[in-house]
Design an enzyme around this catalytic site. Structure first.
Site, PDB file in Angstrom:
ATOM      1  N   SER A 285       0.776  -1.211  -0.015  1.00  0.00           N
ATOM      2  CA  SER A 285      -0.103  -0.121  -0.135  1.00  0.00           C
ATOM      3  C   SER A 285       0.859   1.318   0.159  1.00  0.00           C
ATOM      4  O   SER A 285       1.317   1.293   0.993  1.00  0.00           O
ATOM      5  CB  SER A 285      -0.800  -0.115   1.091  1.00  0.00           C
ATOM      6  OG  SER A 285      -2.035  -0.948   1.183  1.00  0.00           O
TER       7      SER A 285
ATOM      8  N   HIS B 124      -3.847   0.678  -4.543  1.00  0.00           N
ATOM      9  CA  HIS B 124      -3.270  -0.823  -5.065  1.00  0.00           C
ATOM     10  C   HIS B 124      -3.370  -0.397  -7.047  1.00  0.00           C
ATOM     11  O   HIS B 124      -4.517  -0.902  -7.081  1.00  0.00           O
ATOM     12  CB  HIS B 124      -3.819  -1.723  -5.271  1.00  0.00           C
ATOM     13  CG  HIS B 124      -3.055  -2.364  -3.636  1.00  0.00           C
ATOM     14  ND1 HIS B 124      -1.917  -3.174  -3.106  1.00  0.00           N
ATOM     15  CD2 HIS B 124      -3.034  -1.879  -2.090  1.00  0.00           C
ATOM     16  CE1 HIS B 124      -1.542  -3.185  -2.333  1.00  0.00           C
ATOM     17  NE2 HIS B 124      -2.650  -2.114  -1.373  1.00  0.00           N
TER      18      HIS B 124
ATOM     19  N   HIS C 266      -5.957  -9.555  -0.805  1.00  0.00           N
ATOM     20  CA  HIS C 266      -5.526  -9.154   0.302  1.00  0.00           C
ATOM     21  C   HIS C 266      -6.348 -10.717   0.923  1.00  0.00           C
ATOM     22  O   HIS C 266      -7.411 -10.144   0.224  1.00  0.00           O
ATOM     23  CB  HIS C 266      -5.483  -7.863   1.022  1.00  0.00           C
ATOM     24  CG  HIS C 266      -5.072  -7.013   0.873  1.00  0.00           C
ATOM     25  ND1 HIS C 266      -4.750  -6.479  -0.232  1.00  0.00           N
ATOM     26  CD2 HIS C 266      -3.162  -6.387   1.661  1.00  0.00           C
ATOM     27  CE1 HIS C 266      -3.871  -5.184  -0.218  1.00  0.00           C
ATOM     28  NE2 HIS C 266      -3.091  -5.410   1.274  1.00  0.00           N
TER      29      HIS C 266
ATOM     30  N   TYR D  51      -8.314 -10.114   3.012  1.00  0.00           N
ATOM     31  CA  TYR D  51      -9.481  -9.131   4.068  1.00  0.00           C
ATOM     32  C   TYR D  51     -10.179  -8.958   2.523  1.00  0.00           C
ATOM     33  O   TYR D  51     -11.408  -8.482   2.606  1.00  0.00           O
ATOM     34  CB  TYR D  51      -8.718  -8.100   4.458  1.00  0.00           C
ATOM     35  CG  TYR D  51      -8.340  -6.799   3.899  1.00  0.00           C
ATOM     36  CD1 TYR D  51      -8.874  -6.127   2.761  1.00  0.00           C
ATOM     37  CD2 TYR D  51      -6.551  -7.141   4.302  1.00  0.00           C
ATOM     38  CE1 TYR D  51      -8.247  -5.190   2.304  1.00  0.00           C
ATOM     39  CE2 TYR D  51      -6.294  -5.667   3.275  1.00  0.00           C
ATOM     40  CZ  TYR D  51      -6.908  -4.724   2.963  1.00  0.00           C
ATOM     41  OH  TYR D  51      -5.979  -3.905   2.033  1.00  0.00           O
ATOM     42  N   GLU D  52      -9.681  -8.864   1.101  1.00  0.00           N
ATOM     43  CA  GLU D  52     -10.274  -8.544   0.113  1.00  0.00           C
ATOM     44  C   GLU D  52     -11.679  -9.598   0.225  1.00  0.00           C
ATOM     45  O   GLU D  52     -12.584  -9.276  -0.755  1.00  0.00           O
ATOM     46  CB  GLU D  52      -9.486  -8.471  -1.051  1.00  0.00           C
ATOM     47  CG  GLU D  52      -8.907  -6.915  -1.037  1.00  0.00           C
ATOM     48  CD  GLU D  52      -8.344  -6.415  -1.911  1.00  0.00           C
ATOM     49  OE1 GLU D  52      -8.586  -5.858  -2.925  1.00  0.00           O
ATOM     50  OE2 GLU D  52      -7.570  -7.014  -1.982  1.00  0.00           O
TER      51      GLU D  52
ATOM     52  N   ALA E 296       2.624  -2.047   3.350  1.00  0.00           N
ATOM     53  CA  ALA E 296       2.385  -0.506   5.196  1.00  0.00           C
ATOM     54  C   ALA E 296       2.339  -1.791   6.374  1.00  0.00           C
ATOM     55  O   ALA E 296       1.721  -2.618   5.981  1.00  0.00           O
ATOM     56  CB  ALA E 296       1.701   0.309   4.333  1.00  0.00           C
TER      57      ALA E 296
ATOM     58  N   MET F 118      -1.353  -6.964   7.446  1.00  0.00           N
ATOM     59  CA  MET F 118      -2.586  -7.652   6.605  1.00  0.00           C
ATOM     60  C   MET F 118      -2.162  -8.278   5.770  1.00  0.00           C
ATOM     61  O   MET F 118      -3.275  -8.496   4.357  1.00  0.00           O
ATOM     62  CB  MET F 118      -4.092  -6.753   6.596  1.00  0.00           C
ATOM     63  CG  MET F 118      -4.311  -5.997   7.520  1.00  0.00           C
ATOM     64  SD  MET F 118      -5.820  -4.365   7.290  1.00  0.00           S
ATOM     65  CE  MET F 118      -5.600  -3.505   8.155  1.00  0.00           C
ATOM     66  N   SER F 119      -0.733  -8.505   5.434  1.00  0.00           N
ATOM     67  CA  SER F 119      -0.837  -9.019   4.153  1.00  0.00           C
ATOM     68  C   SER F 119       0.732 -10.247   4.181  1.00  0.00           C
ATOM     69  O   SER F 119       1.031 -10.024   5.484  1.00  0.00           O
ATOM     70  CB  SER F 119      -0.567  -7.823   3.401  1.00  0.00           C
ATOM     71  OG  SER F 119       1.033  -7.033   3.422  1.00  0.00           O
TER      72      SER F 119
ATOM     73  N   ASN G  45       2.231   4.013  10.057  1.00  0.00           N
ATOM     74  CA  ASN G  45       1.630   4.845  11.722  1.00  0.00           C
ATOM     75  C   ASN G  45       2.202   3.963  12.830  1.00  0.00           C
ATOM     76  O   ASN G  45       2.502   2.998  12.748  1.00  0.00           O
ATOM     77  CB  ASN G  45      -0.098   4.675  11.171  1.00  0.00           C
ATOM     78  CG  ASN G  45       0.339   3.177  10.563  1.00  0.00           C
ATOM     79  OD1 ASN G  45      -0.193   2.467   9.814  1.00  0.00           O
ATOM     80  ND2 ASN G  45      -0.464   1.893  12.001  1.00  0.00           N
TER      81      ASN G  45
ATOM     82  N   HIS H  87      -6.437   5.416   6.759  1.00  0.00           N
ATOM     83  CA  HIS H  87      -6.304   4.949   5.196  1.00  0.00           C
ATOM     84  C   HIS H  87      -5.566   5.694   4.974  1.00  0.00           C
ATOM     85  O   HIS H  87      -4.574   5.713   4.038  1.00  0.00           O
ATOM     86  CB  HIS H  87      -7.223   2.994   4.596  1.00  0.00           C
ATOM     87  CG  HIS H  87      -6.460   3.291   3.311  1.00  0.00           C
ATOM     88  ND1 HIS H  87      -5.692   1.868   3.956  1.00  0.00           N
ATOM     89  CD2 HIS H  87      -6.407   3.279   1.580  1.00  0.00           C
ATOM     90  CE1 HIS H  87      -5.051   1.846   1.700  1.00  0.00           C
ATOM     91  NE2 HIS H  87      -5.475   2.609   1.484  1.00  0.00           N
TER      92      HIS H  87
HETATM   93  N1  HPA Z   1      -2.281  -2.200  11.840  1.00  0.00           N
HETATM   94  C1  HPA Z   1      -2.447  -2.891  10.648  1.00  0.00           C
HETATM   95  N2  HPA Z   1      -2.549  -3.295   9.160  1.00  0.00           N
HETATM   96  C2  HPA Z   1      -2.014  -1.834   8.583  1.00  0.00           C
HETATM   97  C3  HPA Z   1      -1.486  -0.544  10.021  1.00  0.00           C
HETATM   98  C4  HPA Z   1      -1.557  -0.940  10.956  1.00  0.00           C
HETATM   99  O1  HPA Z   1      -1.675   0.054  11.744  1.00  0.00           O
HETATM  100  N3  HPA Z   1      -0.819   0.070   9.257  1.00  0.00           N
HETATM  101  C5  HPA Z   1      -0.621  -0.209   8.068  1.00  0.00           C
HETATM  102  N4  HPA Z   1      -1.080  -1.782   7.950  1.00  0.00           N
END
Ligand code: HPA
Length: 280
Positions: A37, A68, A90, A92-93, A120, A218-219, A242, A254
């Site tokens: 991301s 993406h 992903h 989650y998609e 990310a 998440m990946s 973050n 996001h």
């Molecule tokens: N948590 C999970 N996935 C993420 C985060 C997060 O804080 N930041 C970017 N992808």
């Protein structure tokens, strides 16, 4: 005509690989990359680039997340032939892990030996700051599933693949060396993968810290497992977009994740550009 529904995963991956070969010809890429991301811009600067949208590759799903792009870019980085997944799939998609990891299967069949996975991630380690880059030294698979579940096809790899060195030590040394030469700080740590798509609660972040995680995302882990199944060497780099939930007193969104990805673009691109020729 090949019908994808009745074919095995291996045959579907071969079909995709043949389609890509027919489009690009020439020298085969030894290094594959998956861009996370906000990090997709790296593929825009490849030399001698050929772009193939996912919808033109049989067996590829489509990317649905903002940030993406959904295309493969075949080209060179500092003279080294590469194949790049600009936009990943992903879990989650709603994709099955077979779909999430399909491009890695195809890379392997195309002759790729080294895979660079980027993402990310949220930072848990208190020494991290937003915008830091973290070399992944190991991972925690907390997705509650595994891309190798189901019948094993030995043409891809072994039933019980070893995971004692998922992230290649020599590759780690190579990237550390380049970061030093660039005089940038490169953190190193453990990446925990959860399914998402909701971000974690502060309690979950405390749990992950107790488990030894330095970053959360998440990946990456499904792709890394499949790559090791096929005996590809893996390099993983997280962009800490973050600080994780509860670390700072503010919500995560996001847009911020994407914005931080953009801010590290120059450093991140340069680090990859210098490291890729060493990943042989
Ligand atoms: N948590 C999970 N996935 C993420 C985060 C997060 O804080 N930041 C970017 N992808």
């Amino acid at each position: 005509m090949e019908t994808s529904s009745t074919n095995t995963l291996y045959e579907r991956a071969e079909h995709a690989a043949r389609t890509i070969r027919a489009r690009v010809g020439g020298e085969e890429a030894r290094v594959g990359l998956v861009l996370g991301s906000g990090l997709g811009a790296f593929a825009d600067d490849l030399e001698d680039a050929t772009v193939i949208p996912y919808e033109e590759i049989p067996g590829f799903a489509r990317s649905t997340v903002e940030g993406h792009a959904g295309r493969l870019v075949v080209g060179r980085v500092a003279g080294t032939p590469v194949i790049v997944q600009q936009g990943r799939f992903h879990f989650y998609e709603g994709y099955a892990l077979d779909e999430v990891t399909f491009p890695v299967r195809v890379f392997g069949l195309l002759g790729v030996k080294s895979l660079v996975l980027t993402n990310a991630a949220g930072g848990l380690n208190n020494s991290f700051k937003q915008g830091a880059l973290m070399l992944i030294s190991d991972h925690l698979n907390l997705m509650g599933t595994n891309p190798l579940l189901g019948a094993n096809d030995t043409r891809f790899g072994a039933r019980f693949p070893d995971m004692s060195e998922v992230y290649d030590r020599e590759f780690q040394e190579a990237v550390i060396c380049e970061a030093q030469a660039m005089e940038i700080e490169l953190k190193r740590g453990i990446y925990a993968a959860l399914t998402g798509p909701s971000y974690e609660t502060p309690a979950e972040i405390r749990m992950l810290r107790a488990l030894g995680a330095d970053a959360v995302g998440m990946s990456t882990v499904p792709e890394a497992i499949v790559a090791r199944h096929m005996n590809l060497k893996v390099l993983g780099i997280s962009c800490i977009t973050n600080m994780a939930a509860g670390v700072l007193d503010r919500p995560i969104d996001h847009a911020e994740v994407m914005e931080t990805g953009k801010q590290v673009r120059v450093t991140f691109t340069e680090l990859l550009r210098r490291t890729i020729p060493k990943l042989q």
